[in-house]
Design an enzyme around this catalytic site. Structure first.
Site, PDB file in Angstrom:
ATOM      1  N   GLU B  37      69.948 -70.720-131.681  1.00 59.77           N
ATOM      2  CA  GLU B  37      70.887 -70.756-132.797  1.00 59.77           C
ATOM      3  C   GLU B  37      71.633 -69.426-132.896  1.00 59.77           C
ATOM      4  OE1 GLU B  37      67.993 -71.620-135.791  1.00 59.77           O
ATOM      5  OE2 GLU B  37      67.543 -73.571-134.902  1.00 59.77           O
ATOM      6  N   GLU B  68      65.254 -76.924-134.111  1.00 55.82           N
ATOM      7  CA  GLU B  68      64.227 -76.188-133.354  1.00 55.82           C
ATOM      8  C   GLU B  68      63.431 -77.086-132.413  1.00 55.82           C
ATOM      9  OE1 GLU B  68      64.783 -75.780-136.583  1.00 55.82           O
ATOM     10  OE2 GLU B  68      65.532 -73.721-136.685  1.00 55.82           O
ATOM     11  N   PHE B  91      63.568 -67.212-136.279  1.00 61.13           N
ATOM     12  CA  PHE B  91      62.472 -66.673-137.082  1.00 61.13           C
ATOM     13  C   PHE B  91      61.184 -67.358-136.642  1.00 61.13           C
ATOM     14  CE2 PHE B  91      66.022 -65.615-139.803  1.00 61.13           C
ATOM     15  CZ  PHE B  91      65.640 -64.478-140.497  1.00 61.13           C
ATOM     16  N   ASP B  93      58.813 -68.106-138.348  1.00 61.75           N
ATOM     17  CA  ASP B  93      58.454 -69.077-139.381  1.00 61.75           C
ATOM     18  C   ASP B  93      58.940 -70.490-139.030  1.00 61.75           C
ATOM     19  OD1 ASP B  93      58.087 -66.846-141.874  1.00 61.75           O
ATOM     20  OD2 ASP B  93      59.499 -66.348-140.282  1.00 61.75           O
ATOM     21  N   PHE B  94      59.951 -70.581-138.162  1.00 64.89           N
ATOM     22  CA  PHE B  94      60.503 -71.889-137.818  1.00 64.89           C
ATOM     23  C   PHE B  94      59.627 -72.639-136.813  1.00 64.89           C
ATOM     24  CE2 PHE B  94      65.062 -70.050-138.618  1.00 64.89           C
ATOM     25  CZ  PHE B  94      64.729 -69.844-139.952  1.00 64.89           C
ATOM     26  N   HIS B 137      60.428 -66.408-144.108  1.00 65.92           N
ATOM     27  CA  HIS B 137      61.171 -65.649-143.093  1.00 65.92           C
ATOM     28  C   HIS B 137      60.502 -64.312-142.785  1.00 65.92           C
ATOM     29  CE1 HIS B 137      64.280 -68.487-144.384  1.00 65.92           C
ATOM     30  NE2 HIS B 137      64.912 -68.240-143.248  1.00 65.92           N
TER      31      HIS B 137
END
Lengths: 325, 333
Positions: B37, B68, B91, B93-94, B137
């Site tokens: 991205e 993702e 990130f 977190d994704f 994040h």
């Protein structure tokens, strides 16, 4: 675009369908008899789709499959011996006994694996199609998924990327009317999964998945489009799964009626096709019977091979977790 | 690391070292590409892909949709069919959005296929708290990845290690995660100009010492080094080890150190409970029990999501002060 299948192609598709049918009938029986460990998801009833599509593909074209993957591998040219050995968990199997039915693959044939996760194949096929475009090698990827998988986010993400990047891929929805044991009307608000194609910027085509010639023609057009740089197609094949989600009548669940099953069996893809081949004098009854007998003989050999093969040595347990240079 | 001695090192910020590593991989491997991205047109939200689109073109530097699962799946499929993808997960977190592709596809494909598949894929991702980006994040989720057989996991803390880890990961024919740190983007350090590898699975003794061992990774390495200076006042001569690679883990270097120092502490930014430090502590007690003069200590974040407020976040992330305090407590000082 695509011409009608010639007589050789018709006979080829017939043989692929018969190979799938007998392999699966035999495997299902052995699973129910406890001779095959674990779970099998049988492809019986859906043979016309794998045969009508795979007959267009070369070994350099890739496919991703589903948990119901034997038919795809057989139609792609899979070897019975190595398949049965894998189902038996033997060292001589396609995956050396590490994968079994749900992870059976043949990378040399471009069969990038059955998959135990519903909806996991399309993103991987998008990667293969991306690689084909990156390398400009003219190869096409075909991904198979069911009506149930069409509701997975991964399938939407993959389809969107296929459309966006105009990848050489055909997305084949094998709509057998059930996501595991839940009828389509109870898992999505639409009847035709192909309706979603517009949202991905690709053509959507619905075809009778019990008619191998119809599948052949629709697939030919989609594959030609992909190969010539025209981008992806969502090809929905309406079909039916004769046996349960797992096994033959493995769980004995009452989620559909016998009448419904009987109704679909009246349009059995092999019966329909054999009637046509006979009518058009392409194969005689004897020719067709010979194909069935030959396939059964090959299966006997394969099962013997699998039986005689050794279990994987426990020392191989940790092999292939990583690639070691 | 001998390879690095061939050219003179310049001082580069961490982010530029990342870019240089990726750039040199693209130069050396014709089947490598970068996808993620905002990596192309924008050059990455951290600037770590700056200039790559202009140099390599849109065939090899590819902006993807915010998908993702699709991006990681694309990497897996392309790697299985002969490419060497570098995938950016903006990130860490994704990971939740693509954990099936990571855990069930990427990590297992080679094993499930009996060795028939090879997956030379590198995933770059950004971890770490400290920028008030709140709970979704800011996480350090390396333990999720280290629990998955089939993956390799690196967590470079310095510009030198960032570049060398990316090159080593991209040259490896297994899936390798390189977990970078967003607080360290401007951190300067010496970086040789030529390509070099930071070898996977080899720890670095960053600061030699004699009577206390701290194993610290990611940004916590720097905090641990500061704490080590502070502890000198109490006669503690701390050896600081950066494993750099968490999977496969360089057990030997840590055990050899503990056998010498007899006391150990592990520091990471992730939540302490069931964090990767627990694995290291377990290995130390299994392999060096008779050498220990104190319980193996662990410093990590408390069992809470990362908070947003500038009034809270500094109290959540470990720092040199809290590390030194915990060291003194565990050493009975």
């Amino acid at each position: 675009m695509t011409s009608q299948p010639n007589d050789d192609t018709l006979r080829d598709m017939h043989r692929r369908m018969v190979r799938i049918r007998h392999f699966e009938e035999t495997a299902g029986k052995m699973m129910e008899d406890g001779k095959i460990p674990g779970a099998l998801h049988l492809y019986v009833g859906q043979e016309a789709i794998a045969a009508g599509i795979m007959v267009h593909l070369a070994d350099t074209d890739q496919i991703t499959s589903t948990h119901r993957g034997h038919g795809h591998l057989i139609a792609k040219g899979g070897d019975f011996n190595r398949m049965y050995a894998e189902l038996f968990g033997k060292a001589t199997g396609y995956c050396k006994g590490k994968g079994g039915s749900m992870h059976i693959c043949d990378m040399d044939l471009g069969m990038l694996g059955a998959n135990g996760i519903v909806g996991a194949g399309p993103p991987i096929a998008v990667g293969a199609a991306f690689a084909n475009k990156f390398k400009d090698n003219g190869a096409v990827a075909v991904t198979f998924f069911g009506d149930g998988a069409s509701n997975e986010g991964s399938v939407h993400e993959a389809a969107n990327m296929a459309g966006l990047f105009k990848l050489p891929i055909v997305m084949v929805c094998e709509n057998n009317g059930y996501g595991e044991y839940t009828a389509q009307k109870n898992h999505q608000a639409i009847v035709d999964v192909a309706d979603r194609a517009a949202g991905y910027g690709m053509p959507g085509v619905v075809v009778d998945g019990m008619d191998v010639v119809a599948v052949y023609e629709a697939a030919g057009e989609a594959i030609d489009r992909a190969r010539s740089g025209g981008g992806p197609t969502l090809l929905e094949c309406k079909t039916y799964r004769y046996y349960d989600h797992v096994g033959v009548r493995g769980m004995g669940l009452s989620y559909r009626t016998d009448e419904e099953v009987m109704e679909w069996k009246k349009r059995d893809p092999i019966d329909l096709f054999e009637a046509r081949l006979s009518e058009q004098d392409i194969m005689s009854k004897d020719d067709m019977a010979a194909v069935h007998e030959t396939v059964k003989g090959e299966l006997d050999v394969a099962i013997q091979f699998a039986n005689d093969s050794p279990m994987p040595d426990p020392s191989t347990l940790l092999d292939d977790v990583y690639y070691v240079a | 690391m001998a390879e690095a001695q061939t050219t003179e090192a310049r001082t580069l910020p961490y982010v530029a070292a990342i870019t240089e590593g990726i750039r040199q991989v693209l130069l050396e491997q014709e089947n490598a590409f970068v996808a993620g991205e905002d990596v192309a047109g924008a050059g990455g939200v951290y600037g770590s892909f700056k200039g790559l689109l202009a140099e390599f073109g849109e065939r090899r530097v590819i902006d993807t949709p915010i998908s993702e699962a699709g991006i990681i799946g694309l990497g897996v499929g392309a790697a299985a069919t002969g490419c060497r993808p570098i995938i950016d997960l903006m990130f860490m977190d994704f990971l939740g959005e693509c954990m099936d592709e990571v855990a069930n596809q990427m990590a297992k494909m080679r094993f499930m296929f009996g060795g028939a598949a090879q997956l030379p894929i590198t995933v770059l991702t950004m971890a770490g708290a400290g920028l008030n980006l709140a709970a979704q994040h800011s996480q350090s989720l390396e333990a999720w990845l280290c629990h998955l057989p089939g993956l390799k996991v690196m967590m470079p803390a310095t510009p030198y290690d960032a570049k060398g880890s990316i090159i080593a990961a991209a040259r490896d024919s297994n899936p390798v995660f390189v977990i970078l740190n967003k607080m360290s983007l401007g951190l300067p350090g010496e970086v040789p100009e030529d390509p070099y590898e930071v070898p996977i699975g080899v720890a670095n003794i960053v600061r030699p010492g004699t009577n206390f061992t701290i194993v610290a990774f990611g940004r916590m390495l720097h905090e641990a080094l500061t704490a080590a200076e502070d502890l000198k006042a109490d006669g503690i001569d701390t050896e600081v080890i950066d494993p750099i690679t968490l999977q496969p883990f360089d057990t030997d270097t840590v055990i050899d150190s503990v056998k010498k120092t007899h006391r150990a502490m592990i520091v990471h930014e992730a939540v302490r409970f069931a964090g990767f430090g627990a694995e290291i502590a377990a290995q130390i007690q299994e392999l060096a029990f008779d050498y220990l003069d104190a319980p193996v200590a662990r410093v990590g974040a408390p069992f809470s999501p990362v908070p947003f407020s500038p009034g809270l976040e500094p109290h959540y992330v470990p720092n040199a002060k809290t590390i030194a305090a915990e060291a003194r407590r565990t050493l009975g000082l």
